[in-house]
Structure formats: structure tokens, C-alpha cells
Design an enzyme around this catalytic site. Structure first.
Site, PDB file in Angstrom:
ATOM      1  N   HIS A  90       0.832  -1.213   0.000  1.00  0.00           N
ATOM      2  CA  HIS A  90       0.000   0.000   0.000  1.00  0.00           C
ATOM      3  C   HIS A  90       0.864   1.259   0.000  1.00  0.00           C
ATOM      4  O   HIS A  90       1.948   1.284   0.575  1.00  0.00           O
ATOM      5  CB  HIS A  90      -1.029  -0.004   1.136  1.00  0.00           C
ATOM      6  CG  HIS A  90      -0.458   0.065   2.521  1.00  0.00           C
ATOM      7  ND1 HIS A  90      -0.179   1.261   3.152  1.00  0.00           N
ATOM      8  CD2 HIS A  90      -0.145  -0.900   3.403  1.00  0.00           C
ATOM      9  CE1 HIS A  90       0.271   1.016   4.368  1.00  0.00           C
ATOM     10  NE2 HIS A  90       0.315  -0.287   4.546  1.00  0.00           N
ATOM     11  N   ASP A  92      -0.320   4.515   0.838  1.00  0.00           N
ATOM     12  CA  ASP A  92      -0.629   5.551   1.830  1.00  0.00           C
ATOM     13  C   ASP A  92       0.124   5.304   3.134  1.00  0.00           C
ATOM     14  O   ASP A  92       0.519   4.170   3.436  1.00  0.00           O
ATOM     15  CB  ASP A  92      -2.141   5.599   2.088  1.00  0.00           C
ATOM     16  CG  ASP A  92      -2.722   4.257   2.548  1.00  0.00           C
ATOM     17  OD1 ASP A  92      -2.366   3.222   1.956  1.00  0.00           O
ATOM     18  OD2 ASP A  92      -3.507   4.250   3.512  1.00  0.00           O
ATOM     19  N   ASP A 123       6.240   0.946   6.812  1.00  0.00           N
ATOM     20  CA  ASP A 123       4.815   0.714   6.537  1.00  0.00           C
ATOM     21  C   ASP A 123       4.327   1.684   5.479  1.00  0.00           C
ATOM     22  O   ASP A 123       3.881   2.756   5.794  1.00  0.00           O
ATOM     23  CB  ASP A 123       4.039   0.869   7.849  1.00  0.00           C
ATOM     24  CG  ASP A 123       2.555   0.624   7.695  1.00  0.00           C
ATOM     25  OD1 ASP A 123       2.165  -0.004   6.708  1.00  0.00           O
ATOM     26  OD2 ASP A 123       1.787   1.073   8.558  1.00  0.00           O
ATOM     27  N   GLU A 155      -5.078   1.965   2.517  1.00  0.00           N
ATOM     28  CA  GLU A 155      -5.019   0.819   3.439  1.00  0.00           C
ATOM     29  C   GLU A 155      -5.218   1.267   4.886  1.00  0.00           C
ATOM     30  O   GLU A 155      -5.828   0.559   5.685  1.00  0.00           O
ATOM     31  CB  GLU A 155      -3.679   0.093   3.299  1.00  0.00           C
ATOM     32  CG  GLU A 155      -3.661  -1.281   3.968  1.00  0.00           C
ATOM     33  CD  GLU A 155      -3.277  -1.259   5.438  1.00  0.00           C
ATOM     34  OE1 GLU A 155      -3.608  -2.222   6.152  1.00  0.00           O
ATOM     35  OE2 GLU A 155      -2.666  -0.264   5.906  1.00  0.00           O
ATOM     36  N   GLU A 156      -4.710   2.439   5.205  1.00  0.00           N
ATOM     37  CA  GLU A 156      -4.707   2.865   6.617  1.00  0.00           C
ATOM     38  C   GLU A 156      -6.069   3.356   7.095  1.00  0.00           C
ATOM     39  O   GLU A 156      -6.272   3.525   8.289  1.00  0.00           O
ATOM     40  CB  GLU A 156      -3.648   3.966   6.829  1.00  0.00           C
ATOM     41  CG  GLU A 156      -2.214   3.538   6.492  1.00  0.00           C
ATOM     42  CD  GLU A 156      -1.643   2.534   7.493  1.00  0.00           C
ATOM     43  OE1 GLU A 156      -2.335   2.177   8.455  1.00  0.00           O
ATOM     44  OE2 GLU A 156      -0.490   2.112   7.283  1.00  0.00           O
ATOM     45  N   ASP A 182       3.085  -6.818   5.171  1.00  0.00           N
ATOM     46  CA  ASP A 182       2.664  -5.640   5.940  1.00  0.00           C
ATOM     47  C   ASP A 182       2.754  -5.809   7.451  1.00  0.00           C
ATOM     48  O   ASP A 182       2.485  -4.877   8.188  1.00  0.00           O
ATOM     49  CB  ASP A 182       1.243  -5.224   5.529  1.00  0.00           C
ATOM     50  CG  ASP A 182       0.972  -3.751   5.818  1.00  0.00           C
ATOM     51  OD1 ASP A 182       1.928  -3.020   6.122  1.00  0.00           O
ATOM     52  OD2 ASP A 182      -0.191  -3.337   5.738  1.00  0.00           O
ATOM     53  N   HIS A 376       3.835   3.107  12.368  1.00  0.00           N
ATOM     54  CA  HIS A 376       3.024   4.114  13.074  1.00  0.00           C
ATOM     55  C   HIS A 376       3.760   4.754  14.240  1.00  0.00           C
ATOM     56  O   HIS A 376       3.209   5.610  14.918  1.00  0.00           O
ATOM     57  CB  HIS A 376       1.678   3.536  13.556  1.00  0.00           C
ATOM     58  CG  HIS A 376       0.821   2.983  12.445  1.00  0.00           C
ATOM     59  ND1 HIS A 376      -0.542   2.916  12.516  1.00  0.00           N
ATOM     60  CD2 HIS A 376       1.132   2.473  11.224  1.00  0.00           C
ATOM     61  CE1 HIS A 376      -1.026   2.380  11.403  1.00  0.00           C
ATOM     62  NE2 HIS A 376      -0.009   2.099  10.608  1.00  0.00           N
TER      63      HIS A 376
HETATM   64 ZN   LIG Z   1       0.710  -1.033   6.480  1.00  0.00          ZN
END
Ligand SMILES: [Zn+2]
Length: 401
Positions: A90, A92, A123, A155-156, A182, A376
Site C-alpha cells: 500500500h 498511503d 509501513d 489501506e490505513e 505488511d 506508526h
Molecule cells: Zn501497512
């Protein structure tokens, strides 16, 4: 082991650093997180895909972002067979969070030895770069399987404009193999094959609002809710008490989490209390069973005191596990044994990745990568060595049919 010459991917380390640095610098935030979408990053990635035999676009319309689209790119290298190994990444990222906790600009790559710091480095920048290195390598071979890479948006924040949109528009073959890099572990020994069902319940408990000096005339929704929620917490754990050691923790979890504010002043008896439960349910149960159970319990409470309550389902996600003996898992284990000398083992998680959408649609999907788990967090980083080593694994999965 280098029977297929995958070690030559190591020569692309500098190239990997260049791509990852650029990816970090092109901020791709969903509009739900106050951003402008993924189009700039998608255009940059498209410029790197000259190795692909086919490129398809499955853009989703979204008036809130730049150019009005949430891009989804599907690139493919033809192998000896049409059957395809798909790597799902992903584009984003999540926002930087508290900037004071960062040691450098989150949207400028900082390199320290093997580590590249920046928001989205791990990520999911790492997966994007590994997939491109593997694709570049495979384009000079004729792999046994075709090799495909999916670069998705959104995705987020739920995948509505990403994987969910893609799965509606694009037909994959049921015997294709899917790898979602992921989540993972520092040595790459964990293969995620199952996710707990996620269920968020909003529970409204009603009473009767009035002056705090006259509880004889009114009915305190706050006290009523505390009792009901605590009892519900206890009986949910008792009722859904199965264990499965694939998961950590090995049981279903039911957590009373968010509580909405009620009255503004201490001298009013609240007439409404709003609480939420975050439930992570082992896949041997269905979310519907839990919903039904909670509904019945609330009905009983209503019969007892005559006051209402209401339950709404805020989030409801479930997917069947990918079997431990499925081809993608078996193949991945074999390669990890040969390449790294490790015995990888299957696990389940309580979180949720976009693998759940593929599994729900009936595709064998493994979630795997080699990473320190900094997604994150402030000072998120990816290791260049992991990017290169994972690229070898991706390549071998397609080469070795
Ligand atoms: Zn991710």
C-alpha cells in the site's frame, strides 16, 4: 543457496535507498487523515515500472483528493504460466503524530548505517521497494509463475478506495498466490495466516435525566451503564471462551474502550450513557453470534427495569484463515529454510491487514515480511538489508514453481 542467482539483487542496494528516500518524501495521506491522497506517489511508482509486461489502473473516484482519484496500480511480469504470485503493497501512510518525538523530519529520509528513517519507511515503503527489486530481477528471467505487484491506496483508513475497490473491478484467478508484506518479525520467522474477527459495538444505555438531588424521581444512566457494561464484559468472556494457540493472546478479547461524555455538570443525573466495546473474536466464532448474544442480554436488562438500551455495530470484519498447508505458506517456509536456515511458523493476529479482504474473497493469502515492527511509531525506520533479503524471497517464490 544461490541456484537462481538471486544474490545479484544485493547489487541494487543503492537503488533501493534512492527509491525508499523518494517514497518517504512524497507524503501520501488519506483525506480521512487530512491529506491529499496517493496520486503523487503513484505517479512516481509508475515511472519505476518499466520492467513490467502489463500495467493496469483501477482508480477509485474520490472528490476530496488531488485529481479526484485514489490510484490502484497492478503491474505484472509474464512467467511461464499465467498463474501469478501477487505482492500486495500500500502507498498511503499514517500521519507523523507528535512531531516532538521525532529525531528528524518524518518526511525526509535519514540514513544511519543500515536504517532508513521516515514516516512510511517500514509501513509500507519497504514492501514497495522489495517488490520493485524483485520485479526488476525477474524481468530478466522467465519465472515459473507470473509475478504481479499491487500498489494500493487507502489501506490505513479502511481500504474502501483501495483493495476493496480493486477486488470489485479486477478478476484474479482462484489459484493465484497472494503475499501481503505488511507485518512481520525481525528474523522473518513468522507467517501470519489468520486474523481475529473485529467487532466494534456502540452501546447506548438510557435512563431519565434530572436534578442530582432527586434520584427518587429520575434514573441514572451512568450507574445503569456501569453495571450493565461490567456484567456484559464478564459474560462475554465466559460465553466465548475458546482458546487457539495460533493467536496471541490465545483467546477472544472484549474490551470496553471509548466512553462518550455525558452531562456537563456534576449535579445532573445523566439520562444517556454511550460506551463502546472493541471485540477481537477467534475465527471459530462468527461476529453474528456475538451480536445476537449482546442483543439478547440488553433485551433482558430492559425487561428488568423498563429502560431502553441500543446496540449499533460500528465495525464488523471477519475472514477465514488461510490453511497452514496452503501452497503460499508451504512455499514460503521452504524458501526461508533454504535461504536463511530458519523454521518459520504460522501465527494469527488480533489486528487487521488487507489480507482479510483477499481471504474473504477466497484467495490463499499469507502476511509476511522481515521487519522490526516500527509502523506508526515516531522514528519509524526500515532496514536496507531486510529490503534486499525480502526481495530475494519474493523472487524465489515466483521462480521456483
Ligand atoms: Zn501497512
Amino acid at each position: 543457496m544461490d541456484e537462481f542467482g538471486v544474490n545479484s539483487i544485493e547489487d541494487d542496494k543503492e537503488f533501493a535507498l534512492e527509491i525508499l528516500s523518494n517514497l518517504i518524501e512524497i507524503k501520501a495521506l488519506s483525506p480521512d487523515n487530512g491529506g491529499d491522497g496517493e496520486i503523487d506517489k503513484a505517479e512516481y511508482i509508475l515511472g519505476l515500472l518499466d520492467f513490467a509486461d502489463e500495467i493496469e489502473r483501477f482508480d477509485a473516484e474520490d472528490g476530496r483528493v488531488k485529481k479526484g482519484i485514489r490510484p490502484n496500480i497492478v503491474a505484472r511480469i509474464k512467467g511461464k504460466r499465467r498463474r501469478t504470485l501477487w505482492i500486495v503493497c500500500h502507498m498511503d501512510v499514517v500521519p507523523e503524530g507528535d512531531l516532538k518525538l521525532w529525531e528528524s523530519d518524518p518526511f525526509r529520509a535519514r540514513v544511519a548505517d543500515d536504517r532508513v528513517y521516515g514516516r512510511g519507511a517500514e509501513d509500507n515503503g519497504q514492501a514497495i521497494v522489495s517488490a520493485i527489486l524483485a520485479g526488476k530481477f525477474l524481468s530478466e528471467q522467465k519465472p515459473g509463475l507470473s509475478f504481479g505487484v499491487i500498489f494500493a491506496s487507502d489501506e490505513e483508513t479502511g481500504s474502501r478506495y483501495g483493495i476493496q475497490h480493486l477486488l470489485k473491478e479486477k478478476k484474479f484467478s482462484k489459484d493465484d498466490l497472494f503475499l501481503v508484506p505488511d507485518t512481520g518479525s525481525p528474523d522473518g520467522s513468522l507467517i501470519e495466516i489468520a486474523e481475529k474477527n473485529i467487532l466494534w459495538l456502540k452501546i447506548q444505555i438510557f435512563g431519565k435525566q434530572g436534578h442530582a438531588s432527586r434520584p427518587d424521581m429520575f434514573y441514572n444512566a451512568n450507574r445503569r451503564a456501569m453495571k450493565i457494561i461490567l456484567e456484559l464484559d464478564e459474560i462475554l468472556h465466559k460465553k466465548f471462551n475458546a482458546r487457539n494457540n495460533l493467536f496471541e493472546p490465545p483467546y477472544s478479547t472484549f474490551e470496553p474502550t471509548k466512553r462518550e461524555k455525558n452531562v456537563d455538570n456534576p449535579n445532573t443525573i445523566p439520562g444517556l450513557d454511550v460506551s463502546y466495546f472493541d471485540c477481537r473474536v477467534l475465527p471459530s466464532y462468527s461476529n453474528d453470534e456475538v451480536i445476537e448474544f449482546v442483543r439478547k442480554f440488553l433485551d433482558e436488562k430492559q425487561k428488568e427495569d423498563g429502560f431502553e438500551s441500543r446496540m449499533d455495530v460500528v465495525q464488523n470484519v471477519s475472514s477465514p484463515p488461510t490453511p497452514e498447508n496452503s501452497e503460499i505458506v508451504v512455499r514460503l517456509k521452504k524458501i526461508l529454510k533454504a535461504l536463511r536456515g530458519i523454521e518459520a511458523r504460522p501465527i494469527g493476529i488480533g489486528g487487521n491487514t488487507c489480507a482479510s479482504f483477499f481471504r474473504k474473497a477466497g484467495y490463499q493469502t499469507a502476511v509476511w515480511s522481515t521487519l522490526d515492527g516500527k509502523a506508526h511509531e515516531p522514528n519509524e525506520y526500515a532496514k536496507l538489508s531486510n529490503i534486499v533479503e525480502d526481495a530475494k524471497v519474493f523472487a524465489l517464490l515466483a521462480l521456483n514453481p
